[in-house]
Design a protein around this motif. Structure first.
Motif, short mmCIF file in Angstrom:
data_model
loop_
_atom_site.label_atom_id
_atom_site.label_comp_id
_atom_site.label_asym_id
_atom_site.label_seq_id
_atom_site.Cartn_x
_atom_site.Cartn_y
_atom_site.Cartn_z
N THR A 156 0.87 8.29 -41.18
CA THR A 156 -0.39 8.71 -41.57
C THR A 156 -1.56 7.77 -41.27
N ALA A 157 -2.63 8.19 -41.36
CA ALA A 157 -4.09 7.45 -41.24
C ALA A 157 -4.97 8.08 -42.10
N LEU A 158 -5.56 7.27 -42.99
CA LEU A 158 -6.41 7.83 -44.17
C LEU A 158 -5.79 8.89 -44.71
N ASN A 159 -4.63 9.09 -45.21
CA ASN A 159 -3.91 9.89 -46.06
C ASN A 159 -3.58 11.03 -45.19
N ASP A 160 -3.63 11.28 -44.02
CA ASP A 160 -3.38 12.25 -43.20
C ASP A 160 -2.71 12.19 -42.01
N PHE A 161 -1.89 13.08 -41.46
CA PHE A 161 -0.97 13.02 -40.18
C PHE A 161 -1.84 13.50 -38.91
N GLY A 162 -2.75 14.25 -39.08
CA GLY A 162 -3.69 14.50 -37.98
C GLY A 162 -3.92 13.35 -36.82
N TYR A 163 -4.25 12.35 -37.10
CA TYR A 163 -4.33 11.38 -36.21
C TYR A 163 -2.87 10.88 -35.12
N PRO A 209 -16.33 8.16 -31.88
CA PRO A 209 -15.45 7.29 -31.58
C PRO A 209 -14.81 6.33 -32.79
N PHE A 210 -15.99 5.91 -33.72
CA PHE A 210 -15.50 4.91 -34.77
C PHE A 210 -14.61 5.55 -35.78
N MET A 211 -15.10 7.04 -36.21
CA MET A 211 -14.53 7.73 -37.36
C MET A 211 -13.30 8.34 -36.63
N GLN A 212 -13.04 8.63 -35.53
CA GLN A 212 -11.90 9.49 -34.90
C GLN A 212 -10.93 8.48 -34.23
N LEU A 213 -11.41 7.13 -33.96
CA LEU A 213 -10.41 6.20 -33.21
C LEU A 213 -10.12 5.01 -34.01
N PRO A 243 -8.84 5.46 -38.15
CA PRO A 243 -7.62 5.85 -38.42
C PRO A 243 -6.79 4.87 -37.89
N GLU A 244 -6.88 3.99 -36.79
CA GLU A 244 -5.96 3.13 -36.33
C GLU A 244 -6.28 1.87 -37.28
N ALA A 245 -7.48 1.54 -37.82
CA ALA A 245 -7.56 0.20 -38.69
C ALA A 245 -6.78 0.71 -39.95
N SER A 246 -6.73 1.86 -40.43
CA SER A 246 -6.20 2.30 -41.68
C SER A 246 -4.74 2.03 -41.66
N ALA A 280 -12.42 4.93 -48.11
CA ALA A 280 -11.30 5.45 -47.68
C ALA A 280 -10.23 4.66 -47.32
N LEU A 281 -10.59 3.59 -46.65
CA LEU A 281 -9.37 2.50 -46.32
C LEU A 281 -8.81 2.32 -47.48
N LEU A 282 -9.61 1.77 -48.55
CA LEU A 282 -8.73 1.31 -50.00
C LEU A 282 -7.65 2.57 -50.49
N ASP A 283 -8.29 3.64 -50.39
CA ASP A 283 -7.53 4.91 -51.01
C ASP A 283 -6.30 5.21 -50.32
N ALA A 284 -6.27 4.64 -48.97
CA ALA A 284 -5.18 4.99 -48.08
C ALA A 284 -4.07 4.00 -48.49
N LEU A 285 -4.47 2.76 -48.94
CA LEU A 285 -3.39 1.67 -49.42
C LEU A 285 -2.43 2.08 -50.46
N PRO A 286 -1.42 1.45 -50.69
CA PRO A 286 -0.57 1.72 -51.98
C PRO A 286 -1.10 1.41 -53.05
#
Length: 685
Positions: free
Chosen positions: A459-466, A627-631, A634-637, A672-678
């Motif tokens: 997952t990226a940003l808590n989602d499988f979409g990416y 590109p920042f939000m879509q690419l 998610p990759e940074a997350s 968003a990046l913080l919330d995706a972390l454990p």
């Protein structure tokens, strides 16, 4: 059956502790394989956090189903470490407790095996015969190792597998020994061929462990070349987040125009020596091949002259790295027409090679006394067949027209500096598909008996979409998705984001790191510091060593040597500090006291500097996206989760993570990046 296997395994293992998440993963894999979610499309995408024991889970669920349904279980991984864990630990552990019983094997590419005929010829001092053989005279050390290899092979003490030889084999020597597709002649038989003996072993195995590159290479050629056909396979794709990049590499093309032309000119001259081998029967086939070369060589030459002239006239302007990316749409300076000619001429060349190859194969059977010469000729033809296919497919990819909803390939020109042999500049035309989902659907998803994709980070940003978009799956195609959290106590680990004066984009950030890193290393026994670039890492290392710090820096020794030294220092109660870049953020396993202090200097945002990244960002913008939000996001997350995953490797691990990037607090995307972390215990500045 699965439950019985589990009971036997749990009773046999001392100190066995049931894991609820592992059992749930076993059950969900079983449901997918039995068609409970979709009988026509048995695909599971499972994110299984660190510590769940996903490898033992998919073995428990997958092996009985594959055996009962007469399918092969193919486990594909991205790293050698996981392959070794499966073959040396997990599979032998499960084998005594599994019913039905199974046989397993590690599959490797052809180049990991020696060619028995090449080994014999080289050991006897016979010349390697062929058009493009570049064999160098062997040194005394290479000759000694060659003699040892030959003696062991003849005595049956070595099976020709490079990895099974106790000492490293000299790379230059191995290059002359390794099996190659174009040198392999079935007409000569394979009774002692190491590669074909290994392939026969694959046919007898129930479980095959392989890497992503070999799997996708086989699938891209239609499947069933080295590995079983997809319809006969249950695929377990571990470390599945690597699948899309590896598939992209398989679909890429690089056309070196001058080198290709020189090879074909050499081949053209060499063909004159075939008259005696072919006899009268092969003259017409030889004539057709010569005619095809008389068209293909000028096509390559014309393409080179057109590009070289446009560069001289500054109609094309490469960047400082000698790279020029072509934007979506028509290719510049009339390349479309020239590439179209090249594609047709390369196809004609490939067609003309077939009859000549058939004629020589017949001569090999009729005149065994000339086998060595005929074999060398066949190898050269096979090599040229591969060369012609690469030219044809590369031109096709560069020319590929895309519809309004299709993603175009990345296309670019590279300038290589002249080498000593050739004073003129080499020009390379390159292309890479950006969207590989349709290829994966064609090669695997639509054909396989079943597919299970697992990783700790899907997952990226808590989602499988990416991930789903990257590998060509849809939310409504029948694939099943599962997310299981790690059983680790993340609350016992601290995530610290200190208040800093500047962000990584600030010119003073490098100096800030030199001041901050020592503060967070104080009184810490085992530390890992992750950097975003080698430049930044080496610069910080130089400055900190000048202050007296002892550091183990990536690139100054092998990864294995650095880790061994780090563990020795930790075991000896000495403070140890590892410096690494992105490759140390994945697959590095330092449990317990080997890592208690993780410092991440910067969020892992990729800078779109490569032609592929630039092309993807441009295409998203042209489609009205961001590109920042879509690419990038998610990759940074995903990469940040991977990096943080280095700290806790067992259920009893503790420690802290220090993130020296205040953008997590100052920018809108930070939460968003913080919330995706454990769920670490947070200490935010």
């Amino acid at each position: 059956m699965v439950r019985d296997n589990y009971r036997r395994l749990s009773r046999a293992l001392p100190g066995f502790i049931p894991r609820r998440e592992q059992n749930y993963l076993v059950a969900e894999i079983g449901k997918v394989l039995l068609g409970r979610y979709d009988r026509a499309r048995r695909i599971l995408v499972a994110e299984a956090g660190t510590g769940i024991g996903k490898s033992l889970a998919y073995l428990q669920a997958g092996i009985p189903w594959a055996r009962m349904n007469q399918k092969k279980l193919v486990i594909s991984t991205a790293t050698l470490a996981l392959q070794e864990q499966l073959v040396d630990k997990d599979l032998p552990l499960f084998l005594p407790h599994c019913q039905p019983a199974f046989r397993f094997v590690l599959a490797k590419g052809r180049a990991r095996y020696c060619c028995a005929r090449r080994l014999q010829a080289l050991a006897r001092g016979e010349a390697q015969i062929g058009l493009f053989d570049t064999a160098q005279a062997l040194s005394a050390g290479q000759q000694q190792q060659l003699a040892e290899l030959w003696q062991a092979f003849m005595a049956g003490n070595w099976q020709g597998d490079r990895d099974s030889w106790p000492q490293p084999i000299d790379p230059a020597l191995w290059q002359q020994l390794q099996a190659e597709r174009h040198n392999c002649q079935p007409a000569l038989g394979h009774q002692r061929c190491p590669f074909h003996l290994a392939r026969a072993e694959l046919e007898q195995a129930d479980v095959i462990v392989v890497n992503h590159a070999l799997l996708l290479a086989d699938l891209s050629m239609g499947g069933g070349i080295v590995l079983p056909e997809p319809e006969q396979c249950l695929y377990i794709l571990d470390e599945a987040h690597h699948i899309a990049p590896v598939a992209r590499d398989q679909g890429s093309a690089r056309l070196a125009l001058r080198q290709s032309r020189r090879q074909l000119e050499q081949f053209n001259k060499w063909l004159g020596g075939l008259n005696e081998l072919l006899g009268d029967e092969g003259q017409s086939a030889l004539g057709r091949l010569l005619q095809s070369l008389s068209q293909l060589i000028p096509a390559l030459n014309g393409l080179y002259r057109q590009l070289h002239g446009a560069l001289q006239r500054r109609e094309l302007e490469p960047d400082s790295q000698g790279c020029l990316r072509f934007s979506p749409g028509d290719l510049p300076v009339g390349l479309d027409e020239l590439l179209g000619v090249l594609k047709e001429d390369a196809q004609g060349f490939c067609r003309a090679l077939g009859p000549l190859h058939s004629q020589l194969s017949e001569q090999l059977k009729l005149k065994p006394s000339r086998a060595a010469t005929t074999e060398a000729a066949l190898a050269t033809l096979s090599q040229q067949q591969l060369h012609g296919e690469q030219l044809r497919d590369g031109a096709e990819l560069l020319l590929r027209a895309t519809g309004p909803k299709q993603t175009p390939p990345a296309r670019w020109l590279e300038l290589a500096q002249p080498n000593k042999q050739h004073d003129k500049q080499e020009l390379l035309l390159c292309a890479t598909p950006l969207a590989v989902g349709h290829l994966l659907e064609l090669w695997c998803w639509s054909r396989a008996a079943a597919v299970v994709m697992v990783s700790a980070t899907l997952t990226a940003l808590n989602d499988f979409g990416y991930f789903r978009r990257a590998v060509g799956l849809r939310a409504d195609d029948g694939s099943h998705y599962l997310r299981l959290n790690s059983p680790f106590d993340y609350q016992s680990a601290r995530l610290i984001i200190p208040p800093l004066e500047c962000e990584p984009t600030d010119p003073d950030f490098d100096a800030l790191l030199v001041e901050q890193i020592p503060l967070w290393l104080q009184e810490q026994a085992a530390s890992l510091v992750l950097f975003s670039s080698y430049r930044q890492m080496n610069q910080a290392a130089e400055a900190l060593r000048a202050r007296g710090l002892s550091l183990l820096v990536q690139g100054e020794a092998s990864r294995q040597a650095l880790l061994q030294l780090h563990k020795m220092k930790c075991d000896g109660k000495q403070p140890s500090v590892l410096f690494g870049t992105g490759s140390f953020a994945e697959g590095l396993d330092l449990p317990g006291h080997y890592l208690t202090n993780l410092i991440i200097t910067k969020l892992p945002f990729a800078v779109p500097t490569s032609p592929v990244e630039e092309a993807m960002a441009e295409w998203i913008s042209l489609c009205g996206g961001n590109p920042f939000m879509q690419l990038a996001m998610p990759e940074a997350s995903r990469k940040l989760i991977q990096a943080c995953g280095r700290l806790l490797r067992t259920e009893t691990d503790q420690g802290r993570i220090v993130l020296l990037d205040k953008r997590l607090l100052s920018r809108r995307y930070g939460p968003a990046l913080l919330d995706a972390l454990p769920p670490f215990t947070r200490e935010l500045g």
